[in-house]
Design a protein around this motif. Structure first.
Motif, mmCIF file in Angstrom:
data_model
loop_
_atom_site.group_PDB
_atom_site.id
_atom_site.type_symbol
_atom_site.label_atom_id
_atom_site.label_comp_id
_atom_site.label_asym_id
_atom_site.label_seq_id
_atom_site.Cartn_x
_atom_site.Cartn_y
_atom_site.Cartn_z
ATOM 1 N N PHE A 194 0.833 -1.202 0.000
ATOM 2 C CA PHE A 194 0.000 0.000 0.000
ATOM 3 C C PHE A 194 0.869 1.254 0.000
ATOM 4 C CE2 PHE A 194 -2.495 -3.369 1.772
ATOM 5 C CZ PHE A 194 -3.781 -3.131 1.336
ATOM 6 N N PHE A 209 1.917 -3.166 10.566
ATOM 7 C CA PHE A 209 1.207 -3.233 11.837
ATOM 8 C C PHE A 209 2.064 -2.555 12.917
ATOM 9 C CE2 PHE A 209 -0.155 -7.286 9.683
ATOM 10 C CZ PHE A 209 -1.295 -6.709 9.148
ATOM 11 N N HIS A 226 1.983 -2.336 16.076
ATOM 12 C CA HIS A 226 2.221 -2.969 17.370
ATOM 13 C C HIS A 226 3.087 -4.215 17.247
ATOM 14 C CE1 HIS A 226 -1.066 -4.930 15.423
ATOM 15 N NE2 HIS A 226 -1.128 -5.874 16.316
ATOM 16 N N PHE A 260 3.852 -12.445 9.772
ATOM 17 C CA PHE A 260 2.381 -12.500 9.812
ATOM 18 C C PHE A 260 1.763 -13.352 8.695
ATOM 19 C CE2 PHE A 260 -1.899 -10.826 9.107
ATOM 20 C CZ PHE A 260 -2.405 -10.780 10.390
ATOM 21 N N MET A 296 -0.303 -16.926 9.191
ATOM 22 C CA MET A 296 -1.676 -17.101 8.704
ATOM 23 C C MET A 296 -1.797 -18.352 7.843
ATOM 24 S SD MET A 296 -3.457 -14.804 10.015
ATOM 25 C CE MET A 296 -2.468 -14.409 11.440
ATOM 26 N N LEU A 310 -4.966 -1.049 7.426
ATOM 27 C CA LEU A 310 -4.386 -2.183 8.155
ATOM 28 C C LEU A 310 -5.219 -3.454 7.997
ATOM 29 C CD1 LEU A 310 -2.899 -0.753 11.458
ATOM 30 C CD2 LEU A 310 -1.860 -1.108 9.231
ATOM 31 N N ALA A 363 -4.835 -4.825 4.577
ATOM 32 C CA ALA A 363 -3.484 -5.387 4.497
ATOM 33 C C ALA A 363 -3.460 -6.775 5.127
ATOM 34 C CB ALA A 363 -2.484 -4.465 5.196
ATOM 35 N N ALA A 364 -4.078 -6.903 6.316
ATOM 36 C CA ALA A 364 -4.114 -8.197 6.988
ATOM 37 C C ALA A 364 -4.833 -9.227 6.119
ATOM 38 C CB ALA A 364 -4.797 -8.068 8.345
ATOM 39 N N ALA A 365 -5.943 -8.796 5.469
ATOM 40 C CA ALA A 365 -6.690 -9.714 4.612
ATOM 41 C C ALA A 365 -5.830 -10.161 3.440
ATOM 42 C CB ALA A 365 -7.970 -9.040 4.116
ATOM 43 N N ALA A 418 -5.147 -13.272 6.289
ATOM 44 C CA ALA A 418 -5.818 -13.393 7.571
ATOM 45 C C ALA A 418 -7.335 -13.369 7.390
ATOM 46 C CB ALA A 418 -5.392 -12.258 8.503
ATOM 47 N N PRO A 459 -11.063 -12.541 8.441
ATOM 48 C CA PRO A 459 -11.468 -11.321 9.151
ATOM 49 C C PRO A 459 -11.423 -11.448 10.667
ATOM 50 C CG PRO A 459 -12.921 -11.723 7.314
ATOM 51 C CD PRO A 459 -11.964 -12.876 7.338
ATOM 52 N N LEU A 509 -9.469 -13.469 12.470
ATOM 53 C CA LEU A 509 -8.065 -13.471 12.887
ATOM 54 C C LEU A 509 -7.464 -12.083 12.768
ATOM 55 C CD1 LEU A 509 -6.205 -16.642 11.593
ATOM 56 C CD2 LEU A 509 -5.991 -15.557 13.819
ATOM 57 N N ARG A 549 -5.726 -10.237 15.803
ATOM 58 C CA ARG A 549 -4.289 -9.977 15.765
ATOM 59 C C ARG A 549 -3.945 -8.508 15.530
ATOM 60 N NH1 ARG A 549 -0.645 -13.955 14.451
ATOM 61 N NH2 ARG A 549 0.809 -12.229 14.765
ATOM 62 N N VAL A 550 -4.848 -7.758 14.859
ATOM 63 C CA VAL A 550 -4.498 -6.388 14.466
ATOM 64 C C VAL A 550 -5.379 -5.344 15.158
ATOM 65 C CG1 VAL A 550 -4.261 -4.781 12.543
ATOM 66 C CG2 VAL A 550 -3.626 -7.175 12.254
ATOM 67 N N PRO A 575 -5.605 -5.682 19.364
ATOM 68 C CA PRO A 575 -4.430 -5.201 20.104
ATOM 69 C C PRO A 575 -4.243 -3.694 19.988
ATOM 70 C CG PRO A 575 -3.848 -7.081 18.731
ATOM 71 C CD PRO A 575 -5.256 -6.736 18.406
ATOM 72 N N LEU A 576 -4.553 -3.144 18.808
ATOM 73 C CA LEU A 576 -4.342 -1.711 18.624
ATOM 74 C C LEU A 576 -5.373 -0.883 19.382
ATOM 75 C CD1 LEU A 576 -3.324 -1.507 14.871
ATOM 76 C CD2 LEU A 576 -1.924 -0.991 16.853
#
Lengths: 356, 397
Positions: free
Chosen positions: A83, A89, A91, A100, A104, B295, B298-300, B304, B306, B308, B312-313, B316-317
């Motif tokens: 992006f 992330f 954290h 990550f 997964m 974010l 990006a995780a997807a 990941a 949804p 998870l 995970r994202v 915690p944030l």
């Protein structure tokens, strides 16, 4: 022919009555670096989002290696996305960020550590693994984002203006780095940008977007030397577009009568048919200034309107009575004072005809 | 140079002076007063001045010395102020039952013999046999110090026995600890309910844009703009046996008979959670809107699911917001008074109502102050835990 890695077939995307992509078809081969180039709002990012699965097309289909993927959610598409704002992330440490996608996919711990280390070495940031993203510079963050998108060896890597936030020098360095990675790893890359020089530098092919359709698709050389439309000619680099009418066509050459009355000889191209109204595109760096035409075939007597020193070249503005021109002149030649009479000359091979 | 910096310093001090004055006057001073009130116990030492010296060397085991007896007589004869004598009787009686009759009787007797008998010659055992019981003398000796920990001990159901050792109070004597634990338990329940509703709510609000977001935030803020009493009273109406909630449940066929929703724990938790919800939603929301929108995509894209990606994202944030929201709600909840008083039953009263009882019901300022101190200490402790949790290393990111 081999099955394309990605196939877009008649993709349409509308937001209410606004149509952002209009019946677009495109094949992307395995290992190809293709740039989607266009102004903002031309549909290039929307197409990328449809490919990644973040948006669904209103009509048409998307195939990956011959399998239709429209219905697949993003997390099952096997595409690495980079992006513009990196989307690391905050954290997690650099190493955790890169781990990550492997976690997964249920990769074993020992293997994860091994592959994270390799990915970090690949982007030359091995020493940064325990840092947090906020402790890295923009360029470093972008390289981590790249490593994270590549570490799980996705079928396709998608990049959405990834270098937009970096300064010029860093951007040019990253362009070459990404290009090298692409060639070394044989990646299939779809790269969205609005920066034409970036697209020219990096791509195997460029698809020029305008108002939801692809205006032209081809190698950087084809796009630059033989623009298919006025939009492409003007969007890619700088050019002079001179209006005229085709007088005669002989084999691969044609004669065009300009609005000012003079005639020039040009490459015929497909747009050159007798008595058609056309635009002749001549790149500024192809025009030579001097007291006479010399050996160059086409000559236009002009007056210097303005001349600006730009370091590596002189940018001279000319007027021949009917048209204005821009010329990039070698800075070592004489200064061209305002009002001086000069002959602008250029080769017929450097003139490209576009339908008006 | 130094003059300039001095003038600058004076100027800066003048700027913060109103704030410093305000804090000193309305925060530090009341706090110090409450703290002092909770440990001060000057009544007996004030009313029996000579007794203080006389009992200083007594070991509290042997019978009272002659000097102590004489001092008591001297001091009783010296009390002019009826108010002070009343306070003395009340204070001693609270340490040892029996002083309420013993002391006035003894005072009348020693006053009558004021002219005839010297203090050393008065036979106290003859006036009342109870003076031969060392427990009464122990009670006096135990209350002579101008400072006492009895209120603070009583606040957590402890006391000192005749020899000065700390012992637990009998089950029938006090219920402060039970009520304190209940206060924390109810507050924890309210915090959990607020979290269960507030977290998804804040996420929804953060995900929305335009008027939808404004509507969601407005809905949660609206209760803040109405009086606490009004909100509590409306729950009083809603939760009644034939209130709106029970009517709705019955007409939907979910229940046959009205549910008991008021004058019990359920009603207290419902009403308190509603009132405190904004303090959960707003901190979480303010943290969520700072999380970049890319974010989750990006995780997807990294594979990941949804759920998870959330675990995970996003979760915690948002934890920093959750921690401050939970802390705010919990700390506000342990001080609640009106809502449990109106909505709750006898078994749902929280520590504030006990404080109110001591302060306004029985004028026992020492007990009220001591319970307040215990509450303050608990809150400070929680705040330290929060500070320790939120200074976690990931906070840098």
């Amino acid at each position: 022919m081999a099955i394309p890695r990605i196939r877009f077939d008649q993709i349409t995307k509308s937001y209410g009555s606004l149509r952002v992509i209009d019946g677009l078809s495109l094949d992307i081969a395995k290992g190809e670096f293709i740039s989607l180039l266009g102004p903002s709002g031309s549909g290039k990012t929307t197409l990328l989002m449809i490919l990644a699965g973040f948006e669904s097309a209103t009509g048409g289909g998307v195939w990956l290696d011959g399998k239709r993927i429209d219905h697949l959610p993003p997390y099952r598409r096997d595409m690495g996305v980079v992006f513009q704002n990196y989307a690391l992330f905050p954290h997690m440490t650099v190493a955790d960020n890169i781990a990550f996608p492997l976690q997964m996919r249920g990769v074993r711990k020992a293997e994860i550590a091994e592959r994270v280390k390799r990915a970090l070495d690949m982007v030359q940031l091995g020493a940064m693994s325990e840092r947090y993203p906020a402790q890295l510079s923009g360029g470093q963050q972008q390289r981590i984002a790249l490593a994270r998108a590549l570490v799980f060896e996705p079928a396709v890597v998608l990049m959405d203006e990834p270098l937009g936030a970096l300064d010029k020098q860093l951007r040019e360095q990253m362009q070459l780095d990404i290009r090298k990675l692409h060639m070394r790893l044989g990646l299939t890359v779809v790269f969205v940008t609005h920066d034409q020089s970036e697209a020219l530098t990096m791509s195997d092919r460029i698809a020029v977007f305008n108002k939801g359709i692809i205006e032209q698709i081809g190698t950087p050389r084809e796009i630059y030397d033989h623009p298919a439309t006025r939009f492409v000619a003007e969007f890619i680099g700088e050019t002079n577009l001179i209006e005229g009418t085709v007088e005669r066509v002989e084999a691969d050459m044609a004669t065009v009568r300009l609005a000012g009355g003079s005639e020039i000889r040009v490459q015929a191209g497909t747009a050159a048919t007798t008595s058609a109204k056309v635009l002749v595109s001549v790149r500024p760096e192809r025009i030579h200034l001097g007291p006479d035409a010399g050996e160059r075939g086409n000559a236009l007597r002009s007056t210097v309107v303005d001349s600006v020193y730009q370091g590596d070249h002189l940018r001279v503005q000319l007027d021949d009575g009917a048209h204005g021109f821009i010329v990039r002149s070698d800075r070592r030649t004489a200064e061209w004072p305002q009002g001086a009479a000069v002959v602008a000359s250029f080769q017929p091979e450097d003139c490209w005809v576009i339908a008006s | 140079m130094s003059e300039v910096s001095f003038r600058q310093r004076v100027g800066a001090l003048a700027l913060v002076a109103p704030l410093a004055l305000f804090i000193a006057l309305f925060f530090v001073w009341p706090l110090v007063t409450v703290l002092k009130e909770s440990v001060s116990d000057a009544t007996v030492s004030h009313a029996l001045p000579t007794m203080v010296d006389a009992a200083a060397d007594w070991n509290r085991q042997s019978p009272p010395t002659a000097a102590m007896k004489a001092a008591l007589v001297t001091d009783l004869r010296g009390i002019e102020d009826q108010q002070l004598f009343g306070d003395l009787v009340r204070r001693l009686n609270s340490a040892q039952a029996g002083f309420r009759t013993l002391l006035p009787k003894t005072r009348t007797a020693v006053d009558k013999s004021r002219e005839t008998t010297a203090p050393e010659a008065v036979d106290l055992e003859e006036i009342d046999k109870r003076w031969s019981n060392p427990a009464y003398w122990q009670a006096i000796a135990g209350t002579l110090s101008p400072f006492t920990d009895q209120h603070l001990l009583a606040a957590v159901d402890l006391s000192r026995d005749g020899t000065g050792a700390i012992v637990a109070l009998g089950a029938d004597e006090s219920a402060n600890l039970t009520i304190l634990l209940r206060t924390f338990w109810v507050s924890a329940l309210v915090t959990l309910v607020c979290l269960a509703i507030g977290l998804p709510y804040a996420m929804l609000a953060a995900a929305m844009t335009g008027w939808r977001r404004q509507l969601l935030l407005g809905a949660v803020l609206l209760p803040l703009w109405t009086s606490l009493l009004v909100r509590t009273a409306s729950w009083y109406i809603l939760l009644q046996d034939n209130g709106l909630v029970n009517d709705a449940l019955q007409s939907l066929g979910l229940t046959d008979a009205p549910l008991r929703l008021i004058f019990n724990r359920v009603g207290v938790v419902i009403a308190m959670a509603h009132i405190l919800l904004p303090f959960m939603v707003l901190p979480i929301y303010s943290v969520l809107i700072t999380i970049p929108k890319t974010l989750m995509p990006a995780a997807a894209s990294l594979g990941a699911h949804p759920l998870l990606a959330f675990l995970r994202v996003l979760l915690p944030l948002s934890l920093r917001g959750v921690a401050s929201g939970a802390l705010l709600v919990f700390m506000a909840a342990i001080g609640y008074y009106i809502t449990p008083a109106l909505i709750g039953g006898a078994q749902d009263q929280m520590i504030s109502s006990v404080i109110a009882f001591y302060a306004t019901g029985s004028a026992n300022w020492g007990m009220a102050a001591a319970l307040g101190i215990v509450l303050l200490a608990a809150t400070l402790l929680l705040y330290m835990v929060y500070g320790w949790l939120s200074s976690d290393k990931t906070a840098r990111a």
